[in-house]
Design an enzyme around this catalytic site. Structure first.
Site, mmCIF file in Angstrom:
data_model
loop_
_atom_site.group_PDB
_atom_site.id
_atom_site.type_symbol
_atom_site.label_atom_id
_atom_site.label_comp_id
_atom_site.label_asym_id
_atom_site.label_seq_id
_atom_site.Cartn_x
_atom_site.Cartn_y
_atom_site.Cartn_z
ATOM 1 N N SER A 7 0.839 -1.202 0.000
ATOM 2 C CA SER A 7 0.000 0.000 0.000
ATOM 3 C C SER A 7 0.869 1.245 0.000
ATOM 4 O O SER A 7 1.582 1.519 0.976
ATOM 5 C CB SER A 7 -0.901 0.016 1.235
ATOM 6 O OG SER A 7 -1.441 1.313 1.385
ATOM 7 N N HIS A 32 -1.276 -1.534 -4.108
ATOM 8 C CA HIS A 32 -2.522 -1.120 -3.456
ATOM 9 C C HIS A 32 -2.548 0.403 -3.341
ATOM 10 O O HIS A 32 -1.621 1.021 -2.810
ATOM 11 C CB HIS A 32 -2.601 -1.773 -2.080
ATOM 12 C CG HIS A 32 -3.924 -1.607 -1.395
ATOM 13 N ND1 HIS A 32 -5.020 -2.376 -1.683
ATOM 14 C CD2 HIS A 32 -4.324 -0.756 -0.428
ATOM 15 C CE1 HIS A 32 -6.036 -2.011 -0.922
ATOM 16 N NE2 HIS A 32 -5.638 -1.018 -0.144
ATOM 17 N N ASP A 34 -4.754 3.569 -2.011
ATOM 18 C CA ASP A 34 -5.833 3.947 -1.096
ATOM 19 C C ASP A 34 -6.306 5.360 -1.372
ATOM 20 O O ASP A 34 -5.598 6.324 -1.089
ATOM 21 C CB ASP A 34 -5.309 3.892 0.348
ATOM 22 C CG ASP A 34 -5.163 2.475 0.859
ATOM 23 O OD1 ASP A 34 -6.125 1.701 0.751
ATOM 24 O OD2 ASP A 34 -4.071 2.146 1.381
ATOM 25 N N MET A 36 -8.868 8.273 -0.352
ATOM 26 C CA MET A 36 -9.728 8.676 0.772
ATOM 27 C C MET A 36 -10.286 10.068 0.516
ATOM 28 O O MET A 36 -9.554 10.964 0.104
ATOM 29 C CB MET A 36 -8.910 8.714 2.062
ATOM 30 C CG MET A 36 -8.237 7.397 2.383
ATOM 31 S SD MET A 36 -7.264 7.552 3.873
ATOM 32 C CE MET A 36 -6.637 5.888 4.024
ATOM 33 N N HIS A 65 -8.341 0.963 -3.959
ATOM 34 C CA HIS A 65 -9.296 0.827 -2.856
ATOM 35 C C HIS A 65 -9.939 2.192 -2.634
ATOM 36 O O HIS A 65 -9.301 3.105 -2.109
ATOM 37 C CB HIS A 65 -8.513 0.340 -1.613
ATOM 38 C CG HIS A 65 -9.304 0.249 -0.362
ATOM 39 N ND1 HIS A 65 -8.707 0.079 0.871
ATOM 40 C CD2 HIS A 65 -10.639 0.280 -0.129
ATOM 41 C CE1 HIS A 65 -9.646 0.025 1.803
ATOM 42 N NE2 HIS A 65 -10.820 0.152 1.226
ATOM 43 N N MET A 67 -12.069 4.573 -0.697
ATOM 44 C CA MET A 67 -12.739 4.894 0.572
ATOM 45 C C MET A 67 -13.432 6.238 0.362
ATOM 46 O O MET A 67 -12.996 7.289 0.858
ATOM 47 C CB MET A 67 -11.706 4.944 1.706
ATOM 48 C CG MET A 67 -11.265 3.551 2.137
ATOM 49 S SD MET A 67 -9.734 3.555 3.069
ATOM 50 C CE MET A 67 -8.568 3.465 1.721
ATOM 51 N N MET A 136 -11.659 -5.919 5.485
ATOM 52 C CA MET A 136 -10.841 -4.936 6.217
ATOM 53 C C MET A 136 -10.490 -5.488 7.598
ATOM 54 O O MET A 136 -11.361 -5.953 8.328
ATOM 55 C CB MET A 136 -11.593 -3.615 6.377
ATOM 56 C CG MET A 136 -11.740 -2.778 5.112
ATOM 57 S SD MET A 136 -10.184 -2.362 4.289
ATOM 58 C CE MET A 136 -9.338 -1.389 5.536
ATOM 59 N N GLY A 141 -9.160 4.220 6.950
ATOM 60 C CA GLY A 141 -8.884 5.636 7.178
ATOM 61 C C GLY A 141 -7.426 5.957 7.448
ATOM 62 O O GLY A 141 -6.962 7.023 7.086
ATOM 63 N N ASP A 174 -6.657 -6.275 4.475
ATOM 64 C CA ASP A 174 -6.016 -4.954 4.460
ATOM 65 C C ASP A 174 -6.016 -4.341 5.860
ATOM 66 O O ASP A 174 -7.084 -4.059 6.410
ATOM 67 C CB ASP A 174 -6.800 -4.073 3.472
ATOM 68 C CG ASP A 174 -6.216 -2.673 3.309
ATOM 69 O OD1 ASP A 174 -5.119 -2.423 3.817
ATOM 70 O OD2 ASP A 174 -6.887 -1.846 2.646
HETATM 71 C C1 DX5 Z 1 -6.414 1.764 5.650
HETATM 72 C C2 DX5 Z 1 -5.886 1.423 4.262
HETATM 73 C C3 DX5 Z 1 -4.775 0.442 4.256
HETATM 74 C C4 DX5 Z 1 -3.498 0.902 4.908
HETATM 75 C C5 DX5 Z 1 -2.753 -0.303 5.397
HETATM 76 O O1 DX5 Z 1 -7.550 2.536 5.503
HETATM 77 O O2 DX5 Z 1 -6.934 0.873 3.487
HETATM 78 O O3 DX5 Z 1 -4.511 -0.005 2.937
HETATM 79 O O4 DX5 Z 1 -2.688 1.640 4.057
HETATM 80 O O5 DX5 Z 1 -1.669 0.123 6.122
HETATM 81 P P1 DX5 Z 1 -0.911 -0.782 7.187
HETATM 82 O O6 DX5 Z 1 -0.431 -2.011 6.451
HETATM 83 O O7 DX5 Z 1 0.175 0.089 7.658
HETATM 84 O O8 DX5 Z 1 -1.905 -1.146 8.258
HETATM 85 ZN ZN ZN Z 2 -6.535 -0.132 1.533
#
Ligand code: DX5
Ligand code: ZN
Length: 218
Positions: A7, A32, A34, A36, A65, A67, A136, A141, A174
């Site tokens: 990620s 990955h 993310d 947001m 992903h 969010m 999840m 977040g 994740d």
């Molecule tokens: C959280 C994200 C994850 C995050 C994972 O909302 O969707 O993808 O980046 O990070 P780690 O592996 O550090 O928990």
């Molecule tokens: Zn993610």
């Protein structure tokens, strides 16, 4: 064999290209990404311009992903800027069928995800229509949170559900994955592992190799 999806949320954005190159070279399967929106989750990360820019530099599989509240508004934009798979939140869509159909129409793979507090049985209706189910293992977040132990049991249930499907989706996990818990997560039923801090804290290439070594056993 389990797949690894680093990620980039945990990457050093000042050296993003270099870090993506390192994880690709080390053999990571997916990347990955993310996104947001500051509404579905409290924070804001990045969006289309960043994805478009890194798309030019790598042929890695982009595992996006979202969010984002009502992601149907942006499916075409994310597909156009280089997503290979878009995962949307069950909780963020007023019409999930229409959202999944919009992803299919864009010609890319479809993913669905649930937050840790959402019952896994809501997935039953959609399991035949998606390429990936993301379970999840932290509240979405933020990176760097602790893995929620209840996820193991939830993964077992999703795996059983997927096995009954004619077209079993990949199961992804994740949040909070480390070298210590990755094998137990794979044993519980995951096919794809997202890892942010566990990859980008320290030497990303070496971390990927170490995690992939653990994935190989499963
Ligand atoms: C959280 C994200 C994850 C995050 C994972 O909302 O969707 O993808 O980046 O990070 P780690 O592996 O550090 O928990
Ligand atoms: Zn993610």
């Amino acid at each position: 064999m389990g797949k690894l999806s680093p990620s980039i949320l945990a990457a050093d954005f000042n050296r993003l290209g270099e870090q993506i190159y390192a994880v690709e070279k080390a053999g990571a399967d997916y990347l990955h990404i993310d996104v947001m929106d500051g509404r579905f989750v409290p924070s804001i990360s990045f969006g289309m311009p960043l994805i478009k820019s890194i798309r030019k530099e790598t042929s890695m599989f982009f595992d996006v992903h979202l969010m984002v509240e009502e992601p149907i508004r942006y499916i075409k934009d994310f597909a156009d800027c280089g997503a290979d798979l878009i995962t949307v939140h069950y909780e963020a869509c007023a019409d999930l069928d229409a959202t999944l159909e919009a992803i299919r129409e864009s010609g890319i793979k479809r993913g669905i995800t649930i937050k840790p507090g959402t019952p896994v049985n809501v997935l039953e209706k959609y399991i035949d229509k998606v390429d990936l189910v993301l379970v999840m293992s932290v509240e979405p977040g933020f990176g760097g949170q602790k893995f929620i132990e209840k996820t193991y049991e939830r993964l077992g249930k999703v795996r059983k559900m997927a096995q009954k499907s004619e077209n079993p989706p990949e199961i992804e996990v994740d949040g909070g994955v480390t070298a210590e818990n990755i094998e137990k997560i794979l044993e519980a039923g995951a096919d794809v592992i997202v890892a942010g801090s566990a990859v980008f804290k320290g030497d990303a290439g070496q971390n990927v190799k170490r995690l992939l070594g653990l994935c190989k056993k499963h």
